[in-house]
Design a protein around this motif. Structure first.
Motif, PDB file in Angstrom:
ATOM      1  N   THR A 156      32.106 -20.874 174.576  1.00 10.84           N
ATOM      2  CA  THR A 156      32.765 -20.381 173.359  1.00 10.84           C
ATOM      3  C   THR A 156      31.752 -20.028 172.281  1.00 10.84           C
ATOM      4  O   THR A 156      30.923 -20.858 171.898  1.00 10.84           O
ATOM      5  N   ALA A 173      35.404 -15.981 174.076  1.00  6.45           N
ATOM      6  CA  ALA A 173      34.902 -16.560 175.318  1.00  6.45           C
ATOM      7  C   ALA A 173      33.650 -15.822 175.759  1.00  6.45           C
ATOM      8  O   ALA A 173      33.589 -14.591 175.709  1.00  6.45           O
ATOM      9  N   SER A 177      37.544 -14.938 182.156  1.00  2.34           N
ATOM     10  CA  SER A 177      38.600 -15.929 182.363  1.00  2.34           C
ATOM     11  C   SER A 177      38.969 -16.094 183.832  1.00  2.34           C
ATOM     12  O   SER A 177      39.452 -17.155 184.242  1.00  2.34           O
ATOM     13  N   HIS A 207      46.921 -16.148 166.319  1.00  2.00           N
ATOM     14  CA  HIS A 207      45.946 -17.029 166.965  1.00  2.00           C
ATOM     15  C   HIS A 207      45.169 -17.883 165.967  1.00  2.00           C
ATOM     16  O   HIS A 207      44.099 -18.394 166.289  1.00  2.00           O
ATOM     17  N   THR A 224      39.813 -16.883 172.534  1.00  2.00           N
ATOM     18  CA  THR A 224      39.144 -17.137 173.808  1.00  2.00           C
ATOM     19  C   THR A 224      40.045 -16.820 175.001  1.00  2.00           C
ATOM     20  O   THR A 224      39.559 -16.412 176.056  1.00  2.00           O
ATOM     21  N   ASN A 225      41.325 -17.040 174.853  1.00  3.26           N
ATOM     22  CA  ASN A 225      42.255 -16.785 175.952  1.00  3.26           C
ATOM     23  C   ASN A 225      42.955 -15.438 175.830  1.00  3.26           C
ATOM     24  O   ASN A 225      43.759 -15.071 176.696  1.00  3.26           O
ATOM     25  N   TRP A 226      42.661 -14.708 174.757  1.00  4.89           N
ATOM     26  CA  TRP A 226      43.345 -13.431 174.528  1.00  4.89           C
ATOM     27  C   TRP A 226      42.480 -12.255 174.968  1.00  4.89           C
ATOM     28  O   TRP A 226      42.949 -11.341 175.635  1.00  4.89           O
TER      29      TRP A 226
END
Length: 227
Positions: A156, A173, A177, A207, A224-226
């Motif tokens: 991160t 990130a 992923s 977010h 990070t997850n988007w």
């Protein structure tokens, strides 16, 4: 727009991927603290608990004249060697004042150029590197200005952006992923970021990390997850 910080960041970027010569230290964070200081966080590949932070002055002692970008390269090299030769337990977790190091002679007010620097000068000049040609601190200056970054963990990276008159932190990130492999240069981080912070898009607000605390920004957003 702080072109001085942008130039310092570009000059020091080599030490993100490779250690400072003769030492285990790499840059793990680089943040514009205020108009007088730039903070550099140093650490090895694994020693998250052994980070050392160094505050380097923007202006030369007793003057309003800013240090040239290459002074920071020389200063960081000298400090890394000093840290290597000093007990890690004495420096880990501390914020070292570069002004004090200048006064003590550990850092020198003049820059030191190595043979590798000379090669870098030539290549950067010939290729039109933004380090030499209008460093802007942003791929999209109409939307944001980069004011720093901090590697929060192996996966991160938090980037600090001057956005709509305030500084925000955005977590991105550094690994894919799906594969878990480091992101390649064709990931186009700036394009992904702009699609989230575009004034007509609500992605960023969705977010926000409401419980996050970071003294370097007014709000933190986890992408990070988007992206």
């Amino acid at each position: 727009m702080d072109k001085h910080f942008a130039r310092v960041l570009l000059a020091l970027r080599r030490f993100i991927a490779a250690p400072l010569p003769g030492t285990p230290y790499r840059i793990r964070g680089l943040i514009r603290i205020d108009n007088e200081r730039i903070r550099v966080k140093l650490g090895g590949e694994e020693n998250a608990e052994g980070f050392i932070s160094l505050d380097l002055p923007v202006c030369q002692p007793g003057s309003d004249e800013q240090f040239g970008m290459w002074w920071y390269v020389a200063a960081l090299r000298r400090f890394a060697l000093h840290a290597r030769d000093t007990s890690q337990g004495n420096l880990a977790g501390r914020v070292i004042d570069g002004v004090d190091l200048l006064a003590s002679g550990i850092l020198r007010p003049d820059g030191e150029v190595s043979p590798d620097d000379s090669v870098d000068y030539i290549i950067a000049d010939l290729v039109g590197d933004p380090l030499w040609y209008e460093a802007k601190a942003s791929a999209y200056p109409e939307l944001y200005e980069l004011t720093g970054f901090d590697l929060r963990s192996r996966d991160t990276l938090r980037v600090y952006l001057l956005y709509k008159g305030r500084t925000i932190g955005v977590d991105l990130a550094t690994v894919d992923s799906e594969s878990g492999a480091p992101r390649s240069v064709n990931w186009w981080a700036a394009t992904k970021l702009v699609s989230a912070i575009n004034p007509e898009d609500s992605t960023l607000l969705a977010h926000e990390e409401h419980g996050a605390e970071d003294p370097h920004c007014q709000a933190v957003y986890d992408l990070t997850n988007w992206a």
